[in-house]
Design a protein around this motif. Structure first.
Motif: not given
Length: 352
Positions: A304, A308, A311, A313, A316-317, A320
């Motif tokens: 994940r 992220s 992309s 993101s 969000i990254a 994680h």
């Protein structure tokens, strides 16, 4: 247990003699192959009974570009199959026409699109052989694969699952073999080891009666269908054996998206949780499945985070990456790297 049997080189091809009845082919079953098999647990037949029969089943969807090569490899076996069944899973290209063009050597079954698992189950219900030998529509068998299966099945009639090694190829280039030092076929305590990882290559031959007894593939499982299937088989009494020679070409598909890699791990976790819910595990087996679930959950965090980052993101990254940094199951160096990447976006690329 590793059993090395000597004899004529397994790479030496026999001349196909497809018009000979099975009993006259028994003279050629004196071939000896290197095998990996679990210990025999009961007194069995001495291997002199007649040959088991094999139905090759091919699930095909939009497979016009590859199906003919797969069918040709099945029909070119030194020990011919009892039948070749192609299940066209609702294709809109020429898949059905290609299968139909072979005439009687190939039986075409058509159904509405329901996915690969549904197509394989449909073909298996139509089959008549003692074993169902799975062949994906974009893979191929080497000419002696069914011969090797026959040899092993006659000597070990206690085995319900037969497999050979296979070459792994990407766009025509061989990149390795399915079984190697880092990915071994398991012989000891298969009901426990199948919970740790799926050590059975999907291009297996499965005793048809057992396939039907356990209900076949779970058609609701999308990405880990094979693993779920072999967990149910092996944990209800079946055993698997390997002829350790590459006798198929398993073609890997490049370009898998990050989202698909995430979904694959999510499916692995769901498969293990279903196995745990079924119960019937010893303490050591329960420990194995819990460790496997925890390992896959950590792998999910990593995938994940990568998805992220790829992309872009960032928020969000970072979430994680911080989760990885807090998880004591990761190595200290991995946790430190994740923490630094979360705090310093310039390091995210290096972490990725």
């Amino acid at each position: 247990m590793y059993t090395l049997l000597t004899g004529r080189s397994p790479d030496q091809r026999l001349d196909p003699q497809n018009d000979r009845p099975a009993d006259l082919r028994l003279a050629h079953v004196s071939e000896e192959w290197p095998i990996l098999v679990p210990a025999m647990q009961e007194v069995l037949a001495d291997g002199r009974e007649g040959c088991p029969t094999f139905s090759v089943v091919i699930a095909a969807f939009q497979a016009a570009g590859t199906l003919a090569e797969a069918i040709d490899s099945a029909l070119a076996q030194t020990f011919p199959p009892a039948e070749v069944i192609v299940c066209d899973d609702g294709s809109t290209d020429e898949t059905a026409d290609i299968a139909r063009s072979y005439g009687s050597p190939v039986r075409l079954v058509q159904r509405r699109n329901g996915g690969e698992a549904a197509a394989k189950n449909t073909a298996t219900r139509e089959a008549t052989g003692d074993f169902v030998a799975v062949l994906d529509a974009d893979d191929v068998y080497a000419p002696r694969r069914l011969e090797a299966f026959t040899w092993l099945a006659r000597r070990r009639p206690d085995l319900d699952v037969l497999v050979t090694n296979a070459y792994l190829t990407v766009e025509g280039q061989t990149v390795g073999t399915a079984y190697h030092e880092g990915w071994r076929f398991e012989c000891v305590d298969q009901p426990r080891e199948i919970l740790r990882r799926n050590f059975v290559l999907g291009l297996a031959a499965v005793r048809r009666r057992r396939w039907l007894d356990i209900g076949g593939f779970d058609e609701s499982v999308r990405l880990t269908t094979d693993w779920d299937f072999f967990i149910r088989m092996i944990r209800t009494g079946s055993r698997a054996g390997l002829v350790d020679v590459p006798l198929a070409e398993y073609r890997l598909r490049p370009g898998t998206l990050s989202s698909d890699r995430v979904a694959l791990v999510e499916s692995r976790i769901a498969t293990l949780e279903r196995a745990r819910t079924r119960g019937g595990m010893s303490d050591s087996e329960l420990q194995v499945v819990n460790l496997a679930i925890n390992g896959q959950r950590r792998e999910l965090l990593v995938r994940r985070a990568r998805a992220s980052l790829e992309s872009r993101s960032g928020g969000i990254a970072r979430r994680h990456l911080l989760a990885i940094a807090r998880d004591g199951g990761f190595s200290p160096s991995r946790r430190t790297a994740a923490l630094l990447a979360a705090g310093l976006p310039s390091l995210a690329g290096a972490w990725l």
